[in-house]
Design a protein around this motif. Structure first.
Motif, mmCIF file in Angstrom:
data_model
loop_
_atom_site.group_PDB
_atom_site.id
_atom_site.type_symbol
_atom_site.label_atom_id
_atom_site.label_comp_id
_atom_site.label_asym_id
_atom_site.label_seq_id
_atom_site.Cartn_x
_atom_site.Cartn_y
_atom_site.Cartn_z
ATOM 1 N N ALA A 24 0.819 -1.216 0.000
ATOM 2 C CA ALA A 24 0.000 0.000 0.000
ATOM 3 C C ALA A 24 0.851 1.264 0.000
ATOM 4 O O ALA A 24 0.648 2.176 -0.823
ATOM 5 C CB ALA A 24 -0.941 -0.008 1.208
ATOM 6 N N VAL A 25 1.806 1.337 0.906
ATOM 7 C CA VAL A 25 2.612 2.555 1.029
ATOM 8 C C VAL A 25 3.531 2.757 -0.171
ATOM 9 O O VAL A 25 3.523 3.839 -0.781
ATOM 10 C CB VAL A 25 3.405 2.542 2.353
ATOM 11 N N PRO A 26 4.330 1.745 -0.598
ATOM 12 C CA PRO A 26 5.164 1.964 -1.781
ATOM 13 C C PRO A 26 4.372 2.298 -3.038
ATOM 14 O O PRO A 26 4.802 3.115 -3.857
ATOM 15 C CB PRO A 26 5.909 0.629 -1.940
ATOM 16 N N SER A 27 3.202 1.667 -3.203
ATOM 17 C CA SER A 27 2.376 1.941 -4.377
ATOM 18 C C SER A 27 2.024 3.421 -4.477
ATOM 19 O O SER A 27 2.208 4.068 -5.525
ATOM 20 C CB SER A 27 1.086 1.110 -4.310
ATOM 21 N N MET A 28 1.560 3.993 -3.386
ATOM 22 C CA MET A 28 1.157 5.390 -3.406
ATOM 23 C C MET A 28 2.360 6.347 -3.437
ATOM 24 O O MET A 28 2.297 7.415 -4.048
ATOM 25 C CB MET A 28 0.271 5.695 -2.192
ATOM 26 N N VAL A 29 3.459 5.968 -2.789
ATOM 27 C CA VAL A 29 4.657 6.822 -2.815
ATOM 28 C C VAL A 29 5.225 6.895 -4.231
ATOM 29 O O VAL A 29 5.586 7.980 -4.716
ATOM 30 C CB VAL A 29 5.725 6.292 -1.827
ATOM 31 N N VAL A 30 5.284 5.743 -4.924
ATOM 32 C CA VAL A 30 5.803 5.735 -6.299
ATOM 33 C C VAL A 30 4.897 6.553 -7.215
ATOM 34 O O VAL A 30 5.367 7.385 -8.008
ATOM 35 C CB VAL A 30 5.942 4.287 -6.809
ATOM 36 N N MET A 31 3.586 6.338 -7.120
ATOM 37 C CA MET A 31 2.659 7.100 -7.962
ATOM 38 C C MET A 31 2.719 8.588 -7.639
ATOM 39 O O MET A 31 2.729 9.434 -8.543
ATOM 40 C CB MET A 31 1.226 6.574 -7.785
ATOM 41 N N GLY A 68 -20.542 -3.318 0.225
ATOM 42 C CA GLY A 68 -21.333 -2.332 -0.508
ATOM 43 C C GLY A 68 -20.950 -0.915 -0.111
ATOM 44 O O GLY A 68 -20.763 -0.039 -0.965
ATOM 45 N N VAL A 69 -20.825 -0.683 1.196
ATOM 46 C CA VAL A 69 -20.399 0.637 1.677
ATOM 47 C C VAL A 69 -18.951 0.908 1.265
ATOM 48 O O VAL A 69 -18.605 2.019 0.835
ATOM 49 C CB VAL A 69 -20.543 0.727 3.208
ATOM 50 N N TRP A 70 -18.098 -0.097 1.377
ATOM 51 C CA TRP A 70 -16.674 0.038 1.028
ATOM 52 C C TRP A 70 -16.504 0.435 -0.438
ATOM 53 O O TRP A 70 -15.747 1.350 -0.778
ATOM 54 C CB TRP A 70 -15.979 -1.295 1.310
ATOM 55 N N ARG A 71 -17.226 -0.260 -1.310
ATOM 56 C CA ARG A 71 -17.125 0.045 -2.747
ATOM 57 C C ARG A 71 -17.753 1.393 -3.067
ATOM 58 O O ARG A 71 -17.313 2.074 -3.996
ATOM 59 C CB ARG A 71 -17.769 -1.068 -3.572
ATOM 60 N N LEU A 72 -18.772 1.783 -2.312
ATOM 61 C CA LEU A 72 -19.357 3.112 -2.509
ATOM 62 C C LEU A 72 -18.318 4.188 -2.215
ATOM 63 O O LEU A 72 -18.189 5.170 -2.957
ATOM 64 C CB LEU A 72 -20.580 3.278 -1.609
ATOM 65 N N MET A 73 -17.544 4.015 -1.136
ATOM 66 C CA MET A 73 -16.513 4.987 -0.804
ATOM 67 C C MET A 73 -15.442 5.031 -1.889
ATOM 68 O O MET A 73 -14.971 6.108 -2.281
ATOM 69 C CB MET A 73 -15.884 4.647 0.549
ATOM 70 N N ALA A 74 -15.054 3.860 -2.404
ATOM 71 C CA ALA A 74 -14.057 3.821 -3.470
ATOM 72 C C ALA A 74 -14.584 4.510 -4.727
ATOM 73 O O ALA A 74 -13.851 5.266 -5.388
ATOM 74 C CB ALA A 74 -13.675 2.379 -3.778
ATOM 75 N N ASP A 75 -15.847 4.271 -5.065
ATOM 76 C CA ASP A 75 -16.418 4.901 -6.255
ATOM 77 C C ASP A 75 -16.556 6.412 -6.083
ATOM 78 O O ASP A 75 -16.423 7.171 -7.054
ATOM 79 C CB ASP A 75 -17.790 4.286 -6.573
ATOM 80 N N LEU A 76 -16.838 6.864 -4.859
ATOM 81 C CA LEU A 76 -16.868 8.306 -4.611
ATOM 82 C C LEU A 76 -15.491 8.919 -4.869
ATOM 83 O O LEU A 76 -15.373 10.008 -5.446
ATOM 84 C CB LEU A 76 -17.316 8.587 -3.176
ATOM 85 N N ILE A 134 -7.442 -2.389 -2.700
ATOM 86 C CA ILE A 134 -8.718 -1.938 -2.157
ATOM 87 C C ILE A 134 -9.621 -3.128 -1.817
ATOM 88 O O ILE A 134 -10.245 -3.177 -0.749
ATOM 89 C CB ILE A 134 -9.415 -0.978 -3.134
ATOM 90 N N MET A 135 -9.661 -4.117 -2.711
ATOM 91 C CA MET A 135 -10.493 -5.287 -2.459
ATOM 92 C C MET A 135 -9.977 -6.080 -1.268
ATOM 93 O O MET A 135 -10.765 -6.593 -0.460
ATOM 94 C CB MET A 135 -10.541 -6.171 -3.710
ATOM 95 N N THR A 136 -8.647 -6.208 -1.155
ATOM 96 C CA THR A 136 -8.085 -6.984 -0.058
ATOM 97 C C THR A 136 -8.360 -6.324 1.289
ATOM 98 O O THR A 136 -8.746 -6.992 2.259
ATOM 99 C CB THR A 136 -6.568 -7.163 -0.263
#
Length: 389
Positions: A276-283, A335-343, A317-319
């Motif tokens: 999670a952390v390296p993915s976002m730091v690289v991007m 359902g709530v989790w995916r709603l937050m991701a879609d937002l 995100i799914m994991t």
């Protein structure tokens, strides 16, 4: 090696096959939807809205998708979603009215929500927790492969048979996906009572997760959605041709697509934070440096770094959603989790557009990079250090 040592092998074709075919079906029609809308007499902005309706349909359908999954089960929800998308595509192919065409696009978005939630819930239950990240990252990777293949096959079909051929390809892939999904093994019956549970109780009982990791997930989704617009927009800003921009985008997507299994393996063996952390730091770093690129080669380096960062975060995100979703109310939680991701996915490109118009494209791109670094901070702080639920 025995199947027990590789629990993914038993469900590989029925679980991952529909995702590949669903991706091919969607990838086949996404590039031609604006063209088809234009043929029906729409304006350029209205044609763009047709594609946006798919995202809107998914956003609005996340919570109903969880209810549908709880009522009919994961397998039949996946089958229904594939058939519903095929019906929406058939509606788009057969109509000469723009309003009906818009309904077909919205239907495809609705079924995206059902399909994605049901397959995530199924693998979260069917796969041992020590293999969960590999299963879900493979799921995400297979979908990306399908979305990558679909436009290329569609281009050949459109060249031979026109836009109708692309619809035929998409519908055919989805019907086969539904047929494969019927073979998904049933899960063991649930023993946890859920009659008294509701979305309000889910939000209340898990508010700490939603207000911590959930915010991080929204930021991740925002950055991921924005990156799809950043590369072509900056290529245009540099005056590069459309073909060069497409090549750069495709190479970045290729890097992204190849890293899903290593990402899942690291998450399972070392913990979620290690990805999670390296993915976002690289991007984030690549996005901050992108405004300093000045030609196709420097842009390619930045774009491939973005693809690498996104690729190593495949399935993240799914994991995280599966890790924190309680078995008795998994579908409702997701359902709530995916709603937050879609937002997050919806707000990211909107923020990029606003900042580009109000300030400059360079500031907008750099701001997206800062969002990625913020996501790294939030996830690094709140993900459990062991990576286990």
């Amino acid at each position: 090696m025995s199947s027990s040592s590789h629990p993914l092998r038993r469900i590989a074709v029925p679980a991952f096959g529909p995702s590949l075919l669903f991706g091919i079906g969607e990838g086949a029609i996404l590039p031609i939807l604006p063209l088809a809308a234009r043929e029906l007499g729409s304006s350029v902005s209205a044609a763009a809205l047709m594609v946006a309706l798919m995202g809107i349909g998914s956003l609005l359908s996340n919570l109903p998708a969880s209810l549908l999954t709880m009522r009919f089960g994961e397998r039949w929800s996946i089958v229904a979603a594939a058939l519903w998308t095929a019906l929406g595509m058939a509606l788009c192919a057969s109509t000469r009215h723009l309003g009906v065409f818009a309904v077909g696009c919205f239907m495809a978005g609705m079924s995206q929500a059902v399909f994605n939630l049901a397959r995530q819930a199924y693998l979260s239950e069917a796969v041992p927790v020590e293999w969960r990240a590999r299963a879900l990252s493979t799921l995400g990777g297979v979908s990306r492969i399908g979305m990558f293949i679909g436009p290329f096959v569609s281009a050949a079909v459109v060249h031979q048979w026109g836009l109708a051929g692309a619809y035929g390809l998409g519908i055919g892939a989805l019907l086969v996906a539904a047929g494969v999904a019927v073979r998904i093994p049933d899960l063991a019956p649930r023993t946890v009572a859920t009659a008294k549970l509701s979305f309000a109780s889910t939000l209340r009982d898990h508010r700490h997760v939603f207000l911590t990791l959930g915010i991080g997930v929204m930021l991740v989704a925002s950055v991921r959605a924005s990156r799809q617009a950043v590369i072509p927009l900056w290529a245009d800003h540099l005056g590069l041709s459309a073909s060069v921009a497409s090549l750069i985008y495709g190479l970045a997507g290729g890097i992204d697509m190849l890293l899903f299994y290593p990402a899942g393996r690291v998450m399972d063996l070392k913990g979620r934070r290690w990805v999670a952390v390296p993915s976002m730091v690289v991007m984030g770093t690549a996005l901050l440096l992108m405004p300093f690129t000045h030609g196709p080669w420097t842009l390619l380096i930045a774009a491939m770094a973005i693809g690498f960062g996104n690729g190593i975060g495949s399935g993240l995100i799914m994991t995280l959603g599966a890790d924190h979703s309680p078995p008795g109310e998994r579908a409702r939680f997701l359902g709530v989790w995916r709603l937050m991701a879609d937002l997050g996915s919806t707000s990211g490109p909107a923020l990029l557009s606003f900042l580009a118009a109000a300030m400059s494209l360079g500031i907008a791109v750099a701001s997206t990079g800062l969002l990625a670094l913020a996501a790294a901070g939030v996830l690094g702080h709140w993900i459990p250090r062991t990576g286990k639920h």
